[in-house]
Enzyme design. Structure first.
Site, short mmCIF file in Angstrom:
data_model
loop_
_atom_site.label_atom_id
_atom_site.label_comp_id
_atom_site.label_asym_id
_atom_site.label_seq_id
_atom_site.Cartn_x
_atom_site.Cartn_y
_atom_site.Cartn_z
N PRO A 23 3.32 -1.60 8.31
CA PRO A 23 3.27 -0.22 8.84
C PRO A 23 2.72 0.75 7.80
O PRO A 23 3.07 0.66 6.62
CB PRO A 23 4.74 0.08 9.14
CG PRO A 23 5.52 -0.86 8.28
CD PRO A 23 4.68 -2.09 8.14
N CYS A 25 1.97 4.92 7.51
CA CYS A 25 1.91 6.29 7.99
C CYS A 25 0.49 6.83 7.83
O CYS A 25 -0.14 6.61 6.79
CB CYS A 25 2.82 7.19 7.16
SG CYS A 25 4.55 6.97 7.51
N ALA A 57 5.49 4.11 10.75
CA ALA A 57 6.80 4.66 11.02
C ALA A 57 6.68 5.77 12.06
O ALA A 57 5.95 6.74 11.85
CB ALA A 57 7.39 5.21 9.73
N GLN A 100 7.25 0.60 14.19
CA GLN A 100 8.37 0.81 13.28
C GLN A 100 9.07 2.11 13.67
O GLN A 100 8.44 3.16 13.73
CB GLN A 100 7.86 0.90 11.84
CG GLN A 100 8.99 0.89 10.83
CD GLN A 100 8.52 1.06 9.42
OE1 GLN A 100 7.77 1.99 9.11
NE2 GLN A 100 8.95 0.19 8.53
N TYR A 183 14.65 5.72 3.12
CA TYR A 183 14.81 6.61 4.27
C TYR A 183 16.22 6.49 4.84
O TYR A 183 17.06 5.80 4.27
CB TYR A 183 13.69 6.34 5.30
CG TYR A 183 12.34 6.66 4.68
CD1 TYR A 183 12.05 7.99 4.30
CD2 TYR A 183 11.41 5.68 4.39
CE1 TYR A 183 10.85 8.30 3.67
CE2 TYR A 183 10.19 5.99 3.76
CZ TYR A 183 9.93 7.30 3.41
OH TYR A 183 8.75 7.62 2.77
N ARG A 231 13.08 -3.94 8.68
CA ARG A 231 12.48 -3.91 7.35
C ARG A 231 13.50 -3.37 6.37
O ARG A 231 14.08 -2.30 6.61
CB ARG A 231 11.23 -3.04 7.33
CG ARG A 231 10.44 -3.21 6.05
CD ARG A 231 9.16 -2.43 6.04
NE ARG A 231 8.08 -3.23 5.47
CZ ARG A 231 6.98 -2.73 4.92
NH1 ARG A 231 6.79 -1.44 4.89
NH2 ARG A 231 6.06 -3.52 4.43
N LEU A 302 1.54 -6.15 -2.67
CA LEU A 302 0.49 -6.65 -3.56
C LEU A 302 0.19 -8.13 -3.34
O LEU A 302 0.18 -8.92 -4.29
CB LEU A 302 0.86 -6.36 -5.02
CG LEU A 302 0.77 -4.88 -5.41
CD1 LEU A 302 1.27 -4.65 -6.83
CD2 LEU A 302 -0.66 -4.36 -5.27
C1 LIG Z 1 -0.93 4.67 3.43
C2 LIG Z 1 0.38 3.94 3.43
C3 LIG Z 1 1.36 4.28 4.36
C4 LIG Z 1 2.58 3.60 4.40
N1 LIG Z 1 3.47 3.86 5.39
C5 LIG Z 1 4.56 3.07 5.55
C6 LIG Z 1 5.37 3.17 6.70
O1 LIG Z 1 5.08 3.91 7.64
N2 LIG Z 1 6.46 2.39 6.77
C7 LIG Z 1 6.78 1.48 5.78
O2 LIG Z 1 7.78 0.78 5.88
N3 LIG Z 1 6.00 1.34 4.70
C8 LIG Z 1 4.88 2.08 4.59
N4 LIG Z 1 4.04 1.87 3.53
C9 LIG Z 1 4.30 0.75 2.62
C10 LIG Z 1 3.54 -0.49 3.08
O3 LIG Z 1 3.91 -0.91 4.38
C11 LIG Z 1 3.72 -1.66 2.11
O4 LIG Z 1 5.06 -2.07 2.10
C12 LIG Z 1 3.31 -1.32 0.67
O5 LIG Z 1 2.11 -0.57 0.64
C13 LIG Z 1 3.11 -2.58 -0.16
O6 LIG Z 1 2.15 -3.45 0.45
P1 LIG Z 1 0.62 -3.52 -0.11
O7 LIG Z 1 0.73 -3.89 -1.57
O8 LIG Z 1 -0.02 -4.60 0.72
O9 LIG Z 1 0.00 -2.18 0.08
C14 LIG Z 1 2.83 2.57 3.46
C15 LIG Z 1 1.86 2.26 2.48
C16 LIG Z 1 0.65 2.92 2.48
C17 LIG Z 1 -0.39 2.51 1.46
#
Ligand SMILES: Cc1cc2nc3c(=O)[nH]c(=O)nc-3n(C[C@H](O)[C@H](O)[C@H](O)COP(=O)(O)O)c2cc1C
Length: 364
Positions: A23, A25, A57, A100, A183, A231, A302
């Site tokens: 997810p 935002c 979310a 979400q 949150y 989550r 990551l």
């Molecule tokens: C632009 C952006 C928006 C995000 N919005 C949410 C969200 O709405 N809900 C959530 O649980 N995590 C959110 N995250 C966290 C990601 O879902 C993810 O857990 C985190 O970026 C680590 O994964 P990655 O290394 O693949 O980016 C967001 C991350 C980014 C970069």
């Protein structure tokens, strides 16, 4: 042996592969309502070939938004706007879609990240008073949230239930309850943010109660076709905070209630957190939780190297991997991963001729 491109049964769904779009935002909604941005963005992600697309979310009420531009699902207007974006994505893609459902608690009422992300005062434009389990601010100079009464808590539980009904009406395939990243639900779980002395605070059982109440109430209203997961942040990365041991007990309680998956992230609760950020740094938490439950576990954080993602699945550390930034940067990540691993994905027929020369086609 499973690998990144073997199907996965998760609740009532069978995912074509084990790549999940995490997810994210978009801070692009209009009073909670999806906009053309969502149509464009979701359309693109829906064509990605991933096994599951988790929508950003969506706040269950206006106070539960992080920013004033967050997506929401709290009334007919927000439901209809999302229906319009989803209809376009659905017309061209069969990707399973989850949403979400979230409440930001004390981390609400902030600017968009690209405007600085600071708290907006309750009486300023686009601001409102945040609420939380206890009147403890997120940052030393952050707003002190209003402590929720039990009646307020029941109202929020009803908001989660109402949003779940709307999600089902939208034809969404799965719901992910957002209990991570500091949150509201995470604020109830962690002893650092929850100092209540009623049935929603104190010992672990009481701190878990709000989330388990959300789950109970949702299970009571969703149909037996809806897939439901949670989550979590498996640790606060702060001594004396929420940690892996408590997460394992929580995951077992969620599985026992009938949740279909656990999505394992970390952090976000405390400004004191010390996170050892590195590729795949959250995978050991997913692995430990997977050993304790018999429902699918999604690892995230990551993981953007296809061979590493494949190894996480093949070695049984997690059942699926989620990507956020890696997919934003390269919306065709799944195609490239399939090509690199000698596997295949579904792609829209309009794009099939893009198959690279000199290697077996990554397209089904
Ligand atoms: C632009 C952006 C928006 C995000 N919005 C949410 C969200 O709405 N809900 C959530 O649980 N995590 C959110 N995250 C966290 C990601 O879902 C993810 O857990 C985190 O970026 C680590 O994964 P990655 O290394 O693949 O980016 C967001 C991350 C980014 C970069």
């Amino acid at each position: 042996m499973n690998h990144l491109f073997t199907p996965l049964k998760i609740g009532h769904l069978t995912l074509e592969n084990r790549v999940v779009i995490a997810p994210m935002c978009q801070y692009s909604a209009d009073e909670g309502a999806a906009t053309d941005w969502h149509t464009l963005h979701l359309g693109r992600l829906a064509l990605s070939g991933a096994g599951l697309l988790i929508l950003e979310a969506a706040a269950v009420n206006p106070t539960g938004r992080i920013t004033y531009a967050d997506l929401g699902l709290w009334d007919d207007r927000t439901e209809l706007a999302l229906a319009q974006s989803l209809a376009v994505a659905r017309r061209y893609s069969n990707i399973p879609i989850a949403i979400q459902l979230s409440h930001a608690g004390r981390k609400a009422s902030t600017q968009k990240p690209w405007d600085g992300g600071n708290f907006i005062a309750a009486d300023a434009q686009n601001g409102w008073p945040p609420v939380a389990p206890s009147a403890l601010p997120f940052t030393v100079d952050g707003p002190i949230p209003d402590e929720l009464s039990v009646k307020d808590i029941v109202n929020i539980l009803e908001d989660f239930t109402a949003a779940a009904k709307r999600a089902e009406r939208l034809g969404i395939d799965a719901i992910e309850i957002h209990a991570a990243h500091g949150y509201l639900i995470h604020q109830f779980l962690s002893p650092l943010s929850n100092t209540r002395d009623d049935q929603y605070g104190g010992n672990l059982e009481n701190r878990m109660r709000f989330l388990l109440d959300v789950v109970d109430r949702m299970l009571a209203v969703i149909s037996d076709k809806m897939t439901l997961g949670v989550r979590i942040s498996a640790t606060d990365w702060v001594d004396g905070g929420w940690d892996l041991g408590q997460s394992i007990i929580l995951a077992q309680a969620l599985a026992a209630k009938g949740c279909h998956f656990i999505h394992v992230s970390t952090a976000g609760l405390s400004s004191q957190q010390q996170i050892p950020v590195a590729p795949g740094f959250q995978v050991p938490f997913a692995e430990a939780i997977k050993q304790a439950v018999d429902i699918p576990v999604i690892a995230v954080g990551l993981i953007d190297n296809p061979k590493v993602a494949d190894e996480i699945i093949a070695s049984g550390k997690a059942d699926a991997v989620a990507l956020a930034r890696g997919i934003l940067y390269n919306p065709h990540w799944v195609w490239h991963a399939a090509a690199e691993l000698g596997q295949q994905v579904t792609a829209p027929p309009q794009y099939l001729r893009s198959s690279p020369h000199g290697i077996p086609s990554p397209f089904k």
